[in-house]
Motif scaffolding. Structure first.
Motif, short mmCIF file in Angstrom:
data_model
loop_
_atom_site.label_atom_id
_atom_site.label_comp_id
_atom_site.label_asym_id
_atom_site.label_seq_id
_atom_site.Cartn_x
_atom_site.Cartn_y
_atom_site.Cartn_z
N SER A 1 33.75 -33.55 11.39
CA SER A 1 33.54 -32.15 11.78
C SER A 1 32.47 -31.49 10.92
N SER A 2 32.51 -31.74 9.63
CA SER A 2 31.55 -31.16 8.72
C SER A 2 30.14 -31.71 8.97
N VAL A 3 30.03 -33.02 9.08
CA VAL A 3 28.72 -33.64 9.32
C VAL A 3 28.17 -33.22 10.68
N GLY A 4 29.04 -33.17 11.68
CA GLY A 4 28.61 -32.75 13.01
C GLY A 4 28.07 -31.33 13.01
N ALA A 5 28.73 -30.44 12.31
CA ALA A 5 28.26 -29.05 12.23
C ALA A 5 26.89 -28.99 11.55
N GLU A 6 26.70 -29.78 10.51
CA GLU A 6 25.41 -29.79 9.82
C GLU A 6 24.31 -30.36 10.72
N ILE A 7 24.61 -31.41 11.45
CA ILE A 7 23.61 -32.01 12.34
C ILE A 7 23.22 -31.04 13.46
N LEU A 8 24.20 -30.37 14.03
CA LEU A 8 23.89 -29.38 15.08
C LEU A 8 23.01 -28.27 14.53
N TYR A 9 23.31 -27.83 13.32
CA TYR A 9 22.51 -26.78 12.69
C TYR A 9 21.08 -27.25 12.47
N MET A 10 20.91 -28.47 11.97
CA MET A 10 19.57 -28.98 11.72
C MET A 10 18.79 -29.18 13.02
N SER A 11 19.50 -29.49 14.11
CA SER A 11 18.85 -29.71 15.39
C SER A 11 18.34 -28.40 15.99
N ASN A 12 19.12 -27.33 15.82
CA ASN A 12 18.74 -26.06 16.40
C ASN A 12 19.43 -24.93 15.62
N PRO A 13 18.85 -24.52 14.50
CA PRO A 13 19.51 -23.54 13.63
C PRO A 13 19.74 -22.18 14.29
N GLY A 14 18.98 -21.86 15.31
CA GLY A 14 19.17 -20.57 15.96
C GLY A 14 20.43 -20.50 16.80
N ASP A 15 20.90 -21.66 17.25
CA ASP A 15 22.09 -21.69 18.11
C ASP A 15 23.38 -22.04 17.37
N TYR A 16 23.27 -22.70 16.23
CA TYR A 16 24.45 -23.17 15.52
C TYR A 16 24.43 -22.69 14.08
N ASP A 17 25.53 -22.08 13.67
CA ASP A 17 25.68 -21.65 12.29
C ASP A 17 26.24 -22.80 11.46
N TYR A 18 25.85 -22.83 10.21
CA TYR A 18 26.38 -23.83 9.28
C TYR A 18 26.36 -23.25 7.89
N ASP A 19 27.47 -23.39 7.21
CA ASP A 19 27.58 -22.96 5.81
C ASP A 19 28.21 -24.11 5.04
N GLU A 20 27.46 -24.67 4.11
CA GLU A 20 27.97 -25.83 3.38
C GLU A 20 29.21 -25.51 2.56
N ASN A 21 29.48 -24.25 2.31
CA ASN A 21 30.68 -23.86 1.57
C ASN A 21 31.88 -23.60 2.46
#
Length: 68
Positions: free
Chosen positions: A34-54
């Motif tokens: 779940s964590s890695v998937g959220a980060e990958i989605l954010y890197m793919s399109n940061p405008g559509d997906y939020d990601y906070d490493e904390n």
């Protein structure tokens, strides 16, 4: 010998585990996905997906013993 099943984020996982520890390890694996998937989605399109490493991406889970 007891068998166990995992209910992860309200969904029953079809895999059967030989021990509670194995089911807990699989839940930890799913949390990592779940964590890695959220980060990958954010890197793919940061405008559509939020990601906070904390942010905590862990989900609730229960382990149930399967009755024979």
């Amino acid at each position: 010998m007891s068998k166990y099943r995992l209910i992860y984020d309200g969904e029953v996982i079809e895999q059967v585990f030989d021990s509670e520890e194995a089911a807990e390890e699989y839940a930890a694996y799913l949390d990592g996905c779940s964590s890695v998937g959220a980060e990958i989605l954010y890197m793919s399109n940061p405008g559509d997906y939020d990601y906070d490493e904390n942010e905590d991406y862990t989900r609730d889970y229960d382990i149930e013993e399967i009755k024979d």
